[in-house]
Design a protein around this motif. Sequence first.
Motif, PDB file in Angstrom:
ATOM      1  N   ASP A   1       0.912  -1.114  -0.153  1.00 43.53           N
ATOM      2  CA  ASP A   1       0.315   0.741   0.235  1.00 43.53           C
ATOM      3  C   ASP A   1       1.404   1.114  -0.165  1.00 43.53           C
ATOM      4  O   ASP A   1       1.323   1.905   1.225  1.00 43.53           O
ATOM      5  N   ALA A   2       1.104   1.584  -1.390  1.00 43.73           N
ATOM      6  CA  ALA A   2       2.263   3.368  -1.131  1.00 43.73           C
ATOM      7  C   ALA A   2       0.957   4.251  -1.418  1.00 43.73           C
ATOM      8  O   ALA A   2       1.276   5.407  -2.162  1.00 43.73           O
ATOM      9  N   SER A   3      -0.584   4.116  -0.836  1.00 42.83           N
ATOM     10  CA  SER A   3      -0.928   5.729  -1.363  1.00 42.83           C
ATOM     11  C   SER A   3      -0.391   6.751  -1.428  1.00 42.83           C
ATOM     12  O   SER A   3      -1.042   7.552  -2.624  1.00 42.83           O
TER      13      SER A   3
ATOM     14  N   ASP B   1       1.879   4.657   2.915  1.00 43.48           N
ATOM     15  CA  ASP B   1       0.893   4.359   2.933  1.00 43.48           C
ATOM     16  C   ASP B   1       0.435   5.537   4.222  1.00 43.48           C
ATOM     17  O   ASP B   1      -1.194   6.134   4.346  1.00 43.48           O
ATOM     18  N   SER B   2       0.754   6.263   4.559  1.00 46.25           N
ATOM     19  CA  SER B   2       1.213   7.698   5.970  1.00 46.25           C
ATOM     20  C   SER B   2       0.654   8.540   4.461  1.00 46.25           C
ATOM     21  O   SER B   2       1.605   8.960   3.557  1.00 46.25           O
TER      22      SER B   2
ATOM     23  N   ARG C   1      -3.159   0.732   8.615  1.00 45.94           N
ATOM     24  CA  ARG C   1      -3.302   2.086   9.338  1.00 45.94           C
ATOM     25  C   ARG C   1      -5.028   2.178   9.190  1.00 45.94           C
ATOM     26  O   ARG C   1      -5.601   2.840   9.554  1.00 45.94           O
ATOM     27  N   TYR C   2      -5.391   1.458   8.183  1.00 43.42           N
ATOM     28  CA  TYR C   2      -6.823   1.355   7.490  1.00 43.42           C
ATOM     29  C   TYR C   2      -7.944   0.894   8.201  1.00 43.42           C
ATOM     30  O   TYR C   2      -8.776   1.486   7.989  1.00 43.42           O
ATOM     31  N   TYR C   3      -7.453  -0.621   8.515  1.00 44.15           N
ATOM     32  CA  TYR C   3      -8.428  -1.614   8.583  1.00 44.15           C
ATOM     33  C   TYR C   3      -7.317  -2.169   9.711  1.00 44.15           C
ATOM     34  O   TYR C   3      -6.754  -2.955   9.932  1.00 44.15           O
ATOM     35  N   ASP C   4      -8.486  -2.152  10.485  1.00 46.17           N
ATOM     36  CA  ASP C   4      -8.248  -3.255  11.690  1.00 46.17           C
ATOM     37  C   ASP C   4      -8.428  -4.724  11.584  1.00 46.17           C
ATOM     38  O   ASP C   4      -8.358  -4.849  10.726  1.00 46.17           O
TER      39      ASP C   4
END
Length: 237
Positions: free
Chosen positions: A81-83, A98-99, A131-134
Amino acid sequence: MARGARLLLVLALLAALLAVVLQLYRLRKPKLWTVEELSVYNGTDEGLPILLGILGSVFDVTKGRSHYGPGGGYHHFSGRDASRAFVSGNFTGDGLTDSLQGLSSSEVNSIVDWRKFYYERYIFAGKLIGRYYDSQGNPTKYLKGVEVKAKRGAQLLEKQKSEEAKIPSCNSKWSQQEGGEVWCDSGYPRLVRRPGDIALTGQVSQRCACFQEDELNKPGLVAYEGCDHLSKSCKVN
């Protein structure tokens, strides 16, 4: 049939029905990926699909192997994930993260738009734990904050477009031989600060817009250097 036998039959049928429901639930429930698991699906093994993550959503991009496989222009997105890199353009080292810390609302909105693009073009393959889903696949506070910020960015962008539409933009052209030129079919070219820039991008920028002669004394208008006060076209660097 004895009451006990009927009860056992009913219980057996209920158990079978429950098993079917659970199986359907498992099939419908998005797969949860760990960072380590996702990293394997980076296109280096031709026997595996190619996956990428964006804002914690995982997509199967195998049909775009020429782009996402080794040697492809988007290979740096595969298996992770390289958002942030979707807007930063930094495809190396710490840029492949992803930050979204420090990004403007406009940039965050662009990344949300990229996620929409993948939902529309590729197969959704699950969620990335982090970071986005638990660990249960529920959205985190961070994801909710990102979506709120993106929505705010979209609203500000629409407001900016609406404000800019009230004053026509200059025409422009550029060539290596002659350099740049801006001009107005009606009015005179002036640089003006773009409304909402600080909130949108965290920076101040200007655009070229066309103003009538009786508007040229408005505060904030900047004439192009070396251009006559009432010239309808100006050379630019």
